[in-house]
Design a protein around this motif. Structure first.
Motif, PDB file in Angstrom:
ATOM      1  N   GLU A  50       0.838  -1.198   0.000  1.00  0.00           N
ATOM      2  CA  GLU A  50       0.000   0.000   0.000  1.00  0.00           C
ATOM      3  C   GLU A  50       0.872   1.245   0.000  1.00  0.00           C
ATOM      4  N   ASP A  51       0.284   2.332  -0.495  1.00  0.00           N
ATOM      5  CA  ASP A  51       0.926   3.654  -0.477  1.00  0.00           C
ATOM      6  C   ASP A  51       2.309   3.652  -1.124  1.00  0.00           C
ATOM      7  N   LEU A  52       2.375   3.052  -2.309  1.00  0.00           N
ATOM      8  CA  LEU A  52       3.635   3.054  -3.058  1.00  0.00           C
ATOM      9  C   LEU A  52       3.470   3.834  -4.357  1.00  0.00           C
ATOM     10  N   ILE A  53       4.585   4.400  -4.812  1.00  0.00           N
ATOM     11  CA  ILE A  53       4.706   4.949  -6.166  1.00  0.00           C
ATOM     12  C   ILE A  53       5.710   4.076  -6.902  1.00  0.00           C
ATOM     13  N   VAL A  54       5.287   3.536  -8.036  1.00  0.00           N
ATOM     14  CA  VAL A  54       6.160   2.702  -8.859  1.00  0.00           C
ATOM     15  C   VAL A  54       6.087   3.241 -10.286  1.00  0.00           C
ATOM     16  N   VAL A  55       7.228   3.637 -10.834  1.00  0.00           N
ATOM     17  CA  VAL A  55       7.266   4.182 -12.188  1.00  0.00           C
ATOM     18  C   VAL A  55       8.373   3.469 -12.960  1.00  0.00           C
ATOM     19  N   VAL A  56       7.991   2.900 -14.100  1.00  0.00           N
ATOM     20  CA  VAL A  56       8.935   2.176 -14.944  1.00  0.00           C
ATOM     21  C   VAL A  56       9.034   2.897 -16.279  1.00  0.00           C
ATOM     22  N   SER A  57      10.242   3.288 -16.658  1.00  0.00           N
ATOM     23  CA  SER A  57      10.470   3.961 -17.937  1.00  0.00           C
ATOM     24  C   SER A  57      11.781   3.460 -18.518  1.00  0.00           C
ATOM     25  N   GLY A  58      11.661   2.706 -19.605  1.00  0.00           N
ATOM     26  CA  GLY A  58      12.873   2.137 -20.196  1.00  0.00           C
ATOM     27  C   GLY A  58      13.559   1.204 -19.217  1.00  0.00           C
ATOM     28  N   ASN A  59      14.841   1.470 -18.984  1.00  0.00           N
ATOM     29  CA  ASN A  59      15.613   0.637 -18.052  1.00  0.00           C
ATOM     30  C   ASN A  59      15.606   1.174 -16.622  1.00  0.00           C
ATOM     31  N   ASP A  60      14.835   2.227 -16.380  1.00  0.00           N
ATOM     32  CA  ASP A  60      14.835   2.853 -15.058  1.00  0.00           C
ATOM     33  C   ASP A  60      13.533   2.551 -14.323  1.00  0.00           C
ATOM     34  N   ILE A  61      13.665   2.256 -13.036  1.00  0.00           N
ATOM     35  CA  ILE A  61      12.512   1.958 -12.174  1.00  0.00           C
ATOM     36  C   ILE A  61      12.629   2.799 -10.912  1.00  0.00           C
ATOM     37  N   LEU A  62      11.547   3.487 -10.586  1.00  0.00           N
ATOM     38  CA  LEU A  62      11.467   4.282  -9.359  1.00  0.00           C
ATOM     39  C   LEU A  62      10.457   3.632  -8.421  1.00  0.00           C
ATOM     40  N   ILE A  63      10.862   3.419  -7.178  1.00  0.00           N
ATOM     41  CA  ILE A  63       9.959   2.907  -6.145  1.00  0.00           C
ATOM     42  C   ILE A  63      10.164   3.749  -4.894  1.00  0.00           C
ATOM     43  N   LEU A  64       9.093   4.327  -4.381  1.00  0.00           N
ATOM     44  CA  LEU A  64       9.202   5.082  -3.140  1.00  0.00           C
ATOM     45  C   LEU A  64       7.823   5.191  -2.504  1.00  0.00           C
ATOM     46  N   PRO A  65       7.773   5.509  -1.192  1.00  0.00           N
ATOM     47  CA  PRO A  65       6.477   5.602  -0.520  1.00  0.00           C
ATOM     48  C   PRO A  65       5.676   6.786  -1.046  1.00  0.00           C
ATOM     49  N   ARG A  66       4.358   6.583  -1.203  1.00  0.00           N
ATOM     50  CA  ARG A  66       3.505   7.701  -1.578  1.00  0.00           C
ATOM     51  C   ARG A  66       3.553   8.733  -0.464  1.00  0.00           C
ATOM     52  N   GLY A  67       3.644   9.991  -0.855  1.00  0.00           N
ATOM     53  CA  GLY A  67       3.839  11.062   0.121  1.00  0.00           C
ATOM     54  C   GLY A  67       5.267  11.567   0.157  1.00  0.00           C
ATOM     55  N   ASP A  68       6.179  10.806  -0.439  1.00  0.00           N
ATOM     56  CA  ASP A  68       7.603  11.185  -0.440  1.00  0.00           C
ATOM     57  C   ASP A  68       8.117  11.499  -1.835  1.00  0.00           C
ATOM     58  N   SER A  69       7.210  11.775  -2.768  1.00  0.00           N
ATOM     59  CA  SER A  69       7.681  11.880  -4.156  1.00  0.00           C
ATOM     60  C   SER A  69       8.553  13.099  -4.403  1.00  0.00           C
ATOM     61  N   GLN A  70       8.555  14.091  -3.493  1.00  0.00           N
ATOM     62  CA  GLN A  70       9.490  15.208  -3.660  1.00  0.00           C
ATOM     63  C   GLN A  70      10.946  14.733  -3.555  1.00  0.00           C
ATOM     64  N   LYS A  71      11.145  13.541  -2.965  1.00  0.00           N
ATOM     65  CA  LYS A  71      12.509  13.016  -2.821  1.00  0.00           C
ATOM     66  C   LYS A  71      13.083  12.512  -4.139  1.00  0.00           C
ATOM     67  N   VAL A  72      12.258  12.499  -5.192  1.00  0.00           N
ATOM     68  CA  VAL A  72      12.783  12.156  -6.518  1.00  0.00           C
ATOM     69  C   VAL A  72      13.958  13.072  -6.862  1.00  0.00           C
ATOM     70  N   LYS A  73      13.920  14.284  -6.345  1.00  0.00           N
ATOM     71  CA  LYS A  73      15.007  15.231  -6.599  1.00  0.00           C
ATOM     72  C   LYS A  73      16.354  14.660  -6.156  1.00  0.00           C
ATOM     73  N   GLN A  74      16.343  13.870  -5.083  1.00  0.00           N
ATOM     74  CA  GLN A  74      17.592  13.262  -4.614  1.00  0.00           C
ATOM     75  C   GLN A  74      18.152  12.297  -5.652  1.00  0.00           C
ATOM     76  N   VAL A  75      17.271  11.604  -6.351  1.00  0.00           N
ATOM     77  CA  VAL A  75      17.707  10.666  -7.393  1.00  0.00           C
ATOM     78  C   VAL A  75      18.333  11.424  -8.555  1.00  0.00           C
ATOM     79  N   THR A  76      17.638  12.469  -9.019  1.00  0.00           N
ATOM     80  CA  THR A  76      18.145  13.208 -10.175  1.00  0.00           C
ATOM     81  C   THR A  76      19.455  13.910  -9.838  1.00  0.00           C
ATOM     82  N   GLU A  77      19.585  14.386  -8.597  1.00  0.00           N
ATOM     83  CA  GLU A  77      20.856  15.006  -8.181  1.00  0.00           C
ATOM     84  C   GLU A  77      21.969  13.970  -8.140  1.00  0.00           C
ATOM     85  N   HIS A  78      21.649  12.764  -7.678  1.00  0.00           N
ATOM     86  CA  HIS A  78      22.645  11.685  -7.638  1.00  0.00           C
ATOM     87  C   HIS A  78      23.112  11.335  -9.047  1.00  0.00           C
ATOM     88  N   LEU A  79      22.132  11.232  -9.977  1.00  0.00           N
ATOM     89  CA  LEU A  79      22.488  10.897 -11.353  1.00  0.00           C
ATOM     90  C   LEU A  79      23.321  12.014 -11.995  1.00  0.00           C
TER      91      LEU A  79
END
Length: 354
Positions: free
Chosen positions: A320-349
Motif C-alpha cells: 500500500e501507499d507506493l509509487i512505482v514508475v517504470v520507464s525504459g531501463n529505469d525503475i522508481l519505487i518510493l512511498p507515496r507522500g515522499d515523491s518530492q525526494k525524486v530530486k535526490q535521485v536526479t541530483e545523484h544521477l
C-alpha cells in the motif's frame, strides 16, 4: 486596445523536467508527456486557447533542444504557433516572456502567459477569470491568477488578496514566498490568500515598460537577442551571446513583486502544477482500492498506489501507499507522500555524470 484585439497566448515550454523522473527527463520533459489524457501537457495547454474569436495563434517560447518535438506535437492537434521562439539557453521566466512580448505584432496586444505543464480541469472557470482580468489588462495593469487553495501547501508561493478594483479583480496586497507549515496554515485560515499559479495577463507594452523600470539589463539583453535573431519560417532563434547577458530571474522577482499596478483574479479551476507523482495521484481517478494504475499493471490486495509503466508488466501484491514508475531501463519505487525526494535521485544521477 480595441475591443476586437485578440489575446495572444504565450506558452512557456522551457522546463527541463526532473520532478517526474524517470518518465520526465531533460530530453523529454513533463510538458511533452501524456500524463492526464491522451494528449500531452503541451497539447492540452495549446488546445485550451483555440477559440479563434478570442485568441490569436500562440507564441511558444521553448528550449531549442525540443524544437522538432514541439512542432510535431502541436501539428498533431492542429495548432500552428505564430512564432516559436527557441531559447539558446535557459534564463528563467522573465527573460522568456520578454522575448515573447518583443515578438508580439502589436505592442498593445494582451498576452496570456501560461506554463505548458499545468492542469486546469475547469476550463469554463478559467475562461471567466480571463474575461474578468481583460478590462484591467487593457488599462495597463498586470494581472495574475490566484488559485483558490484547498490545502496549506508549502511548495507554492502565495498572493495576499487586497482591495477589489473590479468585478472579480483585486489589487495584490503582497506576494509571499513559499511558507513553512505554520505560516501556510495561518494564510489558509485567514481566507485572503491564494496560491501563485504562475499564469498572467498583461499588455506586451505594459510588461516591457515594467522591465525597463525594474530590470533594464534584462530588457536590453532581450532586445539585443531579438534584434540579432535568426528567423526561419515561424522559428525565431534569439542571438545566444546577447541572451546570455540577461539576468536569470523569474517574472515574480523581476517585475510582479515590484510593479505598482498589479492585480489578481482569484479562481478555483481545478489547477495543479503536477509537480510530483503524488500530485498526479491526487488528481487522477482511482479504482475502488485507491490505486491509479496503467493497463499493464496487476494489483492484488494492494491499495492507494500509483503505478506507471511504459512497457514492462508490474505486479503489486499486498502493498500500500507506493509509487512505482517504470520507464525504459529505469525503475522508481518510493512511498507515496515522499515523491518530492525524486530530486535526490536526479541530483545523484547528475553527480555521477559530473
Amino acid at each position: 486596445m480595441t475591443g476586437q484585439t485578440r489575446i495572444i497566448p504565450v506558452i512557456l515550454s522551457g522546463g527541463s523536467g526532473t520532478r517526474l523522473w524517470p518518465m520526465s527527463r531533460p530530453e523529454s520533459p513533463k510538458q511533452m508527456l501524456a500524463l492526464t489524457a491522451e494528449e500531452t501537457m503541451l497539447q492540452l495547454t495549446a488546445l485550451r486557447v483555440q477559440d479563434k474569436a478570442r485568441f490569436a495563434d500562440p507564441i511558444v517560447v521553448a528550449n531549442g533542444a525540443h524544437t522538432e518535438m514541439i512542432e510535431t506535437q502541436l501539428a498533431k492537434v492542429g495548432v500552428t504557433p505564430q512564432a516559436l521562439i527557441l531559447e539558446p539557453l535557459a534564463r528563467n521566466t522573465a527573460p522568456a516572456i520578454a522575448l515573447a512580448a518583443l515578438a508580439a505584432p502589436d505592442p498593445a496586444s494582451p498576452l496570456l502567459v501560461m506554463p505548458s505543464d499545468h492542469v486546469i480541469a475547469d476550463e469554463a472557470a478559467f475562461e471567466k477569470a480571463i474575461a474578468a482580468a481583460l478590462p484591467l489588462a487593457a488599462e495597463g495593469w498586470m494581472v495574475t491568477f490566484g488559485i483558490t487553495p484547498d490545502a496549506p501547501e508549502t511548495g507554492y508561493g502565495y498572493i495576499k488578496i487586497g482591495e477589489p478594483i473590479g468585478a472579480g479583480v483585486h489589487k495584490v496586497a503582497r506576494f509571499v514566498e513559499k511558507p513553512d507549515r505554520a505560516t501556510a496554515d495561518a494564510m489558509i485560515a485567514s481566507g485572503d490568500h491564494a496560491w501563485n499559479g504562475g499564469i498572467f495577463l498583461f499588455r506586451a507594452d505594459a510588461f516591457l515598460a515594467a522591465l525597463a523600470i525594474h530590470a533594464p539589463a534584462m530588457l536590453a539583453a532581450a532586445q539585443e537577442a531579438m534584434a540579432a535573431a535568426r528567423r526561419q519560417g515561424t522559428q525565431i532563434h534569439p542571438d545566444a551571446a546577447a541572451f546570455a547577458r540577461s539576468p536569470d530571474d523569474s517574472i515574480d522577482y523581476a517585475v510582479m513583486e515590484k510593479a505598482e499596478r498589479v492585480a489578481v483574479v482569484p479562481v478555483a479551476m481545478g489547477w495543479s502544477d503536477l509537480g510530483s507523482w503524488d500530485a498526479l495521484h491526487a488528481i487522477s481517478v482511482c479504482d475502488a482500492d485507491g490505486n491509479v494504475c496503467d493497463d499493464n499493471v496487476i494489483a492484488i490486495d494492494s491499495s492507494n498506489c500509483l503505478v506507471r509503466t511504459d512497457g514492462p508488466r508490474v505486479a503489486l501484491v499486498g502493498v500500500e501507499d507506493l509509487i512505482v514508475v517504470v520507464s525504459g531501463n529505469d525503475i522508481l519505487i518510493l512511498p507515496r507522500g515522499d515523491s518530492q525526494k525524486v530530486k535526490q535521485v536526479t541530483e545523484h544521477l547528475k553527480a555521477q555524470k559530473a
